[in-house]
Design a protein around this motif. Structure first.
Motif, PDB file in Angstrom:
ATOM      1  N   ILE A 334       0.925  -1.236  -0.188  1.00 49.66           N
ATOM      2  CA  ILE A 334      -0.040  -0.175  -0.038  1.00 49.66           C
ATOM      3  C   ILE A 334       0.872   1.169  -0.195  1.00 49.66           C
ATOM      4  O   ILE A 334       0.533   2.168  -0.734  1.00 49.66           O
ATOM      5  CB  ILE A 334      -0.997  -0.059   1.242  1.00 49.66           C
ATOM      6  N   PHE A 335       1.969   1.098   0.797  1.00 48.54           N
ATOM      7  CA  PHE A 335       2.819   2.230   0.866  1.00 48.54           C
ATOM      8  C   PHE A 335       3.603   2.478  -0.388  1.00 48.54           C
ATOM      9  O   PHE A 335       3.718   3.824  -0.811  1.00 48.54           O
ATOM     10  CB  PHE A 335       3.659   2.133   2.063  1.00 48.54           C
ATOM     11  N   PHE A 336       3.892   1.587  -0.978  1.00 44.91           N
ATOM     12  CA  PHE A 336       4.686   1.924  -2.542  1.00 44.91           C
ATOM     13  C   PHE A 336       3.771   2.584  -3.432  1.00 44.91           C
ATOM     14  O   PHE A 336       4.059   3.380  -4.360  1.00 44.91           O
ATOM     15  CB  PHE A 336       5.091   0.861  -2.998  1.00 44.91           C
ATOM     16  N   VAL A 337       2.498   1.895  -3.322  1.00 46.70           N
ATOM     17  CA  VAL A 337       1.557   2.688  -4.512  1.00 46.70           C
ATOM     18  C   VAL A 337       1.258   3.900  -4.082  1.00 46.70           C
ATOM     19  O   VAL A 337       1.278   4.723  -4.891  1.00 46.70           O
ATOM     20  CB  VAL A 337       0.106   1.725  -4.322  1.00 46.70           C
ATOM     21  N   LEU A 338       1.005   4.565  -2.726  1.00 52.18           N
ATOM     22  CA  LEU A 338       0.967   5.865  -2.323  1.00 52.18           C
ATOM     23  C   LEU A 338       2.166   6.517  -2.709  1.00 52.18           C
ATOM     24  O   LEU A 338       2.034   7.604  -2.998  1.00 52.18           O
ATOM     25  CB  LEU A 338       0.418   5.921  -0.830  1.00 52.18           C
ATOM     26  N   ASN A 339       3.298   5.916  -2.609  1.00 53.96           N
ATOM     27  CA  ASN A 339       4.651   6.761  -2.747  1.00 53.96           C
ATOM     28  C   ASN A 339       4.523   7.189  -4.363  1.00 53.96           C
ATOM     29  O   ASN A 339       5.019   8.179  -4.797  1.00 53.96           O
ATOM     30  CB  ASN A 339       5.652   6.048  -2.051  1.00 53.96           C
ATOM     31  N   PHE A 353      14.630   7.163  -2.944  1.00 52.84           N
ATOM     32  CA  PHE A 353      15.067   5.518  -3.325  1.00 52.84           C
ATOM     33  C   PHE A 353      16.091   5.246  -2.040  1.00 52.84           C
ATOM     34  O   PHE A 353      15.891   4.066  -1.592  1.00 52.84           O
ATOM     35  CB  PHE A 353      15.816   5.442  -4.476  1.00 52.84           C
ATOM     36  N   GLY A 354      16.778   6.043  -1.385  1.00 58.38           N
ATOM     37  CA  GLY A 354      17.793   5.592  -0.355  1.00 58.38           C
ATOM     38  C   GLY A 354      16.989   5.277   0.785  1.00 58.38           C
ATOM     39  O   GLY A 354      17.496   4.141   1.544  1.00 58.38           O
ATOM     40  N   MET A 356      13.924   4.135   0.930  1.00 57.37           N
ATOM     41  CA  MET A 356      13.148   2.896   0.817  1.00 57.37           C
ATOM     42  C   MET A 356      14.096   1.690   0.813  1.00 57.37           C
ATOM     43  O   MET A 356      13.860   0.743   1.378  1.00 57.37           O
ATOM     44  CB  MET A 356      12.684   2.772  -0.773  1.00 57.37           C
ATOM     45  N   PHE A 357      15.433   1.675   0.357  1.00 62.65           N
ATOM     46  CA  PHE A 357      16.299   0.695   0.484  1.00 62.65           C
ATOM     47  C   PHE A 357      16.397   0.312   2.010  1.00 62.65           C
ATOM     48  O   PHE A 357      16.676  -0.549   2.372  1.00 62.65           O
ATOM     49  CB  PHE A 357      17.521   1.118  -0.327  1.00 62.65           C
ATOM     50  N   ALA A 358      16.833   1.567   2.804  1.00 67.40           N
ATOM     51  CA  ALA A 358      16.838   1.315   4.140  1.00 67.40           C
ATOM     52  C   ALA A 358      16.028   0.655   4.812  1.00 67.40           C
ATOM     53  O   ALA A 358      16.188  -0.268   5.824  1.00 67.40           O
ATOM     54  CB  ALA A 358      17.127   2.675   4.934  1.00 67.40           C
ATOM     55  N   LEU A 359      14.736   0.930   4.461  1.00 70.50           N
ATOM     56  CA  LEU A 359      13.459   0.237   4.858  1.00 70.50           C
ATOM     57  C   LEU A 359      13.564  -1.105   4.734  1.00 70.50           C
ATOM     58  O   LEU A 359      13.176  -2.011   5.533  1.00 70.50           O
ATOM     59  CB  LEU A 359      12.294   0.845   4.606  1.00 70.50           C
ATOM     60  N   ILE A 360      13.770  -1.555   3.424  1.00 69.83           N
ATOM     61  CA  ILE A 360      13.842  -3.033   2.859  1.00 69.83           C
ATOM     62  C   ILE A 360      15.149  -3.749   3.749  1.00 69.83           C
ATOM     63  O   ILE A 360      14.926  -4.819   4.186  1.00 69.83           O
ATOM     64  CB  ILE A 360      14.025  -2.904   1.478  1.00 69.83           C
ATOM     65  N   PHE A 361      16.085  -2.920   3.851  1.00 69.56           N
ATOM     66  CA  PHE A 361      17.084  -3.543   4.601  1.00 69.56           C
ATOM     67  C   PHE A 361      16.768  -4.043   6.035  1.00 69.56           C
ATOM     68  O   PHE A 361      17.057  -4.888   6.726  1.00 69.56           O
ATOM     69  CB  PHE A 361      18.238  -2.826   4.581  1.00 69.56           C
ATOM     70  N   LEU A 362      16.062  -2.777   6.847  1.00 65.79           N
ATOM     71  CA  LEU A 362      15.584  -3.129   8.077  1.00 65.79           C
ATOM     72  C   LEU A 362      14.761  -4.525   8.465  1.00 65.79           C
ATOM     73  O   LEU A 362      14.610  -5.155   9.407  1.00 65.79           O
ATOM     74  CB  LEU A 362      14.717  -1.723   8.723  1.00 65.79           C
ATOM     75  N   TRP A 363      13.866  -4.608   7.089  1.00 64.15           N
ATOM     76  CA  TRP A 363      13.000  -5.460   7.106  1.00 64.15           C
ATOM     77  C   TRP A 363      13.684  -6.839   6.987  1.00 64.15           C
ATOM     78  O   TRP A 363      13.441  -7.914   7.859  1.00 64.15           O
ATOM     79  CB  TRP A 363      12.024  -5.137   5.914  1.00 64.15           C
ATOM     80  N   PHE A 364      14.322  -7.016   5.721  1.00 61.72           N
ATOM     81  CA  PHE A 364      14.777  -8.422   5.516  1.00 61.72           C
ATOM     82  C   PHE A 364      16.257  -8.800   6.253  1.00 61.72           C
ATOM     83  O   PHE A 364      16.447  -9.981   6.509  1.00 61.72           O
ATOM     84  CB  PHE A 364      14.874  -8.512   4.100  1.00 61.72           C
ATOM     85  N   GLY A 365      16.843  -7.703   6.563  1.00 61.81           N
ATOM     86  CA  GLY A 365      18.198  -7.803   7.344  1.00 61.81           C
ATOM     87  C   GLY A 365      18.011  -8.045   8.657  1.00 61.81           C
ATOM     88  O   GLY A 365      19.205  -8.631   9.298  1.00 61.81           O
ATOM     89  N   ILE A 366      17.246  -7.403   9.250  1.00 58.84           N
ATOM     90  CA  ILE A 366      17.010  -7.374  10.863  1.00 58.84           C
ATOM     91  C   ILE A 366      15.871  -8.114  11.329  1.00 58.84           C
ATOM     92  O   ILE A 366      15.713  -8.980  11.987  1.00 58.84           O
ATOM     93  CB  ILE A 366      17.401  -6.200  11.429  1.00 58.84           C
ATOM     94  N   SER A 367      14.716  -7.512  10.866  1.00 57.01           N
ATOM     95  CA  SER A 367      13.258  -7.974  11.437  1.00 57.01           C
ATOM     96  C   SER A 367      13.221  -9.712  11.043  1.00 57.01           C
ATOM     97  O   SER A 367      12.856 -10.340  11.877  1.00 57.01           O
ATOM     98  CB  SER A 367      12.282  -7.107  10.729  1.00 57.01           C
TER      99      SER A 367
END
Length: 549
Positions: A334-339, A353-354, A356-367
């Motif tokens: 939903i967030f990507f569509v709104l963005n 984009f920077g 966005m990349f940080a959020l994806i890293f937090l998700w898949f790299g840590i969470s």
């Protein structure tokens, strides 16, 4: 525009612009949509002080100043557009008597619309205005001769800067911004919510202390087989009450996500109450919530796998993966569509984009790894034993009364939790969508506590009535009963949109409903999990209190 500390300026010319039809139309659209200009000085936002009717009360601060305004000339009914092209800045500072240094404690502005005039030809190097001239002490005090927005209009932008000594110390400079003027309404909200809690607590107390005590005593006194055959009520379904529900894997995922969300909200509020999340640290609240969400993944994995093992499940990695990606995946989509919509409008509010990349890293790299760690720990622990044995053949559920219909009871169950928070919800929506500060986390924490108690109690009450009707399918219903309050939250957000906001553009409306859909989904997960755990505790308590042959 450059400001030097202590350097007062009067009628300083910033620039001169001649509008074309396209620019004039753009300005008119911005004025129609009530756009504001925001500035920051020494990390303080620019505000327009608005005096109240009660002259003794401190002024109300409006964040930013409007681009312009609409009005009519005297004697004319035709509506015109006027631009704020003269700004009178007031920079307040506090002088330290010991160090003789000064620090900024306030940043205010008074916007005016002035049709500037000048003699002879325009000179960019040394412009000399007749409408505003520091040499003749002619300053702008009103908008009696406003600057109209139209094609080929010549607009001269000017500003004043005044420095004022203030008694407000630097450490207290945010107090005026965060001044709470409607505390009586917040207290009314608390009292309203407490009345709901007291009503529900009375019902729960009656069920727990009177009805249940009588039921348990009666069940435990049954001695003969004939008496046991005549028993009615919730004891009859003891052989089915802990039977794993339909689609139990999804329930485990939602419960784990709810635990993660609950931990994030609780810790964030504790930090906010203790003053760690200062408004001067821009984005601090959102950053704290994102980081806490990531690190709470370990509790999400633990909770979902513990419940999954109680349902006799064995593929814990599958549950861990679904817990790690389902809720964040839906929200991210939903967030990507709104963005993308914001990008399409070429707005500076779009997430780069920077980030966005940080959020994806937090998700898949840590969470995600933390969810798997929590799941591993939870699955290694011994399974939670049911207080009674489950029969091999499911018991037939008798026909239910109309008021015990699942859809009806679920919808009724969501009304009271929503009723406990809807007044405070109004202030939260106002702060988000109408550019106001919301920093009364003490009230918010009280409302959150009341919400938890309300969700738990309404779910227990309806679960008891359901079991007394010999309907043992309580697992999903307990989650949906309190979780249905999210439906009312979204309906209220829709009502707020049409009654309080004047949004006409499609993209702006899509952003509003997109973000409120995310908020409602998160509220569903949070309240549903609270109701589920309350009901799980309640059923385990009552069935462990009776003797089952």
């Amino acid at each position: 525009m450059c400001l030097n500390m202590g350097d007062a300026k009067m009628c300083n010319v910033l620039c001169r612009k001649t509008l074309d039809s396209k620019t004039a139309k753009a300005f008119k659209e911005k004025i129609d949509d009530e756009y504001r200009v925001n500035m920051i000085l020494d990390n303080l936002p620019l505000v327009v002080p608005i005096q109240r009717l009660d002259q003794e009360s401190p002024p109300v601060y409006q964040l930013g100043y409007h681009v312009g305004l609409k009005g009519q000339y005297s004697g004319s009914k035709e509506e015109k557009y006027f631009i704020h092209n003269h700004l009178s800045f007031i920079v307040k500072y506090h002088k330290d008597s010991q160090s003789n240094s000064a620090r900024i404690v306030g940043f205010e502005v008074k916007p005016f619309s002035v049709k500037h005039t000048y003699e002879g030809k325009w000179s960019d190097e040394k412009p000399r205005l007749t409408s505003c001239d520091p040499h003749t002490r002619r300053i702008v005090l009103n908008s009696n001769s406003p600057q109209e927005v139209e094609d080929k209009a010549e607009i001269i932008f000017t500003y004043d800067v005044e420095f004022q000594d203030s008694d407000v110390k630097w450490a207290s400079r945010w107090d005026a911004y965060l001044l709470m003027t409607d505390d009586q309404i917040h207290w009314f909200s608390i009292v309203n919510s407490l009345m709901i809690v007291l009503f529900l607590s009375g019902m729960v107390a009656m069920i727990m202390l009177r009805t249940l005590y009588r039921d348990i005593s009666k069940y435990n006194e049954l001695e003969t087989q004939e008496e046991a055959q005549e028993e009615t009520g919730w004891k009859l379904v003891h052989g089915d009450v802990f039977r794993p529900p339909f689609n139990s894997d999804l329930l485990c995922v939602y419960v784990g996500t709810g635990v993660q969300f609950f931990g994030m909200i609780l810790v964030t509020m504790m930090f906010a109450i203790l003053g760690f999340l200062s408004p001067s640290n821009r984005g601090g609240l959102m950053t704290a919530m994102l980081l806490l969400w990531v690190f709470m993944g370990i509790f999400a994995g633990y909770a979902s796998t513990r419940l999954y093992k109680m349902f006799k499940g064995s593929e814990w990695k599958k549950i861990a993966l679904r817990t790690a990606v389902m809720f964040p995946g839906v929200v991210s989509a939903i967030f990507f569509v709104l963005n993308a919509l914001i990008w399409g409008q070429k707005s500076s509010g779009a997430v780069p984009f920077g980030t966005m990349f940080a959020l994806i890293f937090l998700w898949f790299g840590i969470s995600v790894p933390l969810v798997f760690v929590g799941s591993y720990i939870g699955f290694k622990k011994p399974a939670i034993e049911d207080p009674v044995k489950t029969n091999k053949i499911p018991r037939q559920i008798p026909e239910q009364a109309w008021y015990m219909n699942p859809a009806f009871s679920i919808l009724i169950g969501g009304i009271l939790p929503f009723g406990a928070v809807f007044i405070e919800l109004f202030f939260i929506l106002t702060s988000i969508w109408l550019n106001q500060f919301y920093y009364i986390f003490g009230f918010l924490f009280l409302v959150f506590a009341i919400l938890m108690v309300t969700c738990a109690e309404i779910t227990i009450v309806l679960c008891y009535f359901q079991l007394c009707s010999e309907d043992y399918l309580w697992w999903w219903r307990s989650y949906l009963t309190s979780g249905s309050s999210a439906l009312y939250l979204f309906l209220y957000a829709t009502f707020y949109f049409f009654t309080k906001l004047e949004i006409t553009k499609l993209v702006s409306g899509a952003l509003y409903f997109g973000y409120m859909l995310i908020a409602s989904y998160a509220f569903f997960v949070l309240t549903g999990t609270i109701g589920f755990y309350a009901c799980l505790w309640f059923t385990r308590l009552i069935y462990s209190s009776v003797k089952i042959d």
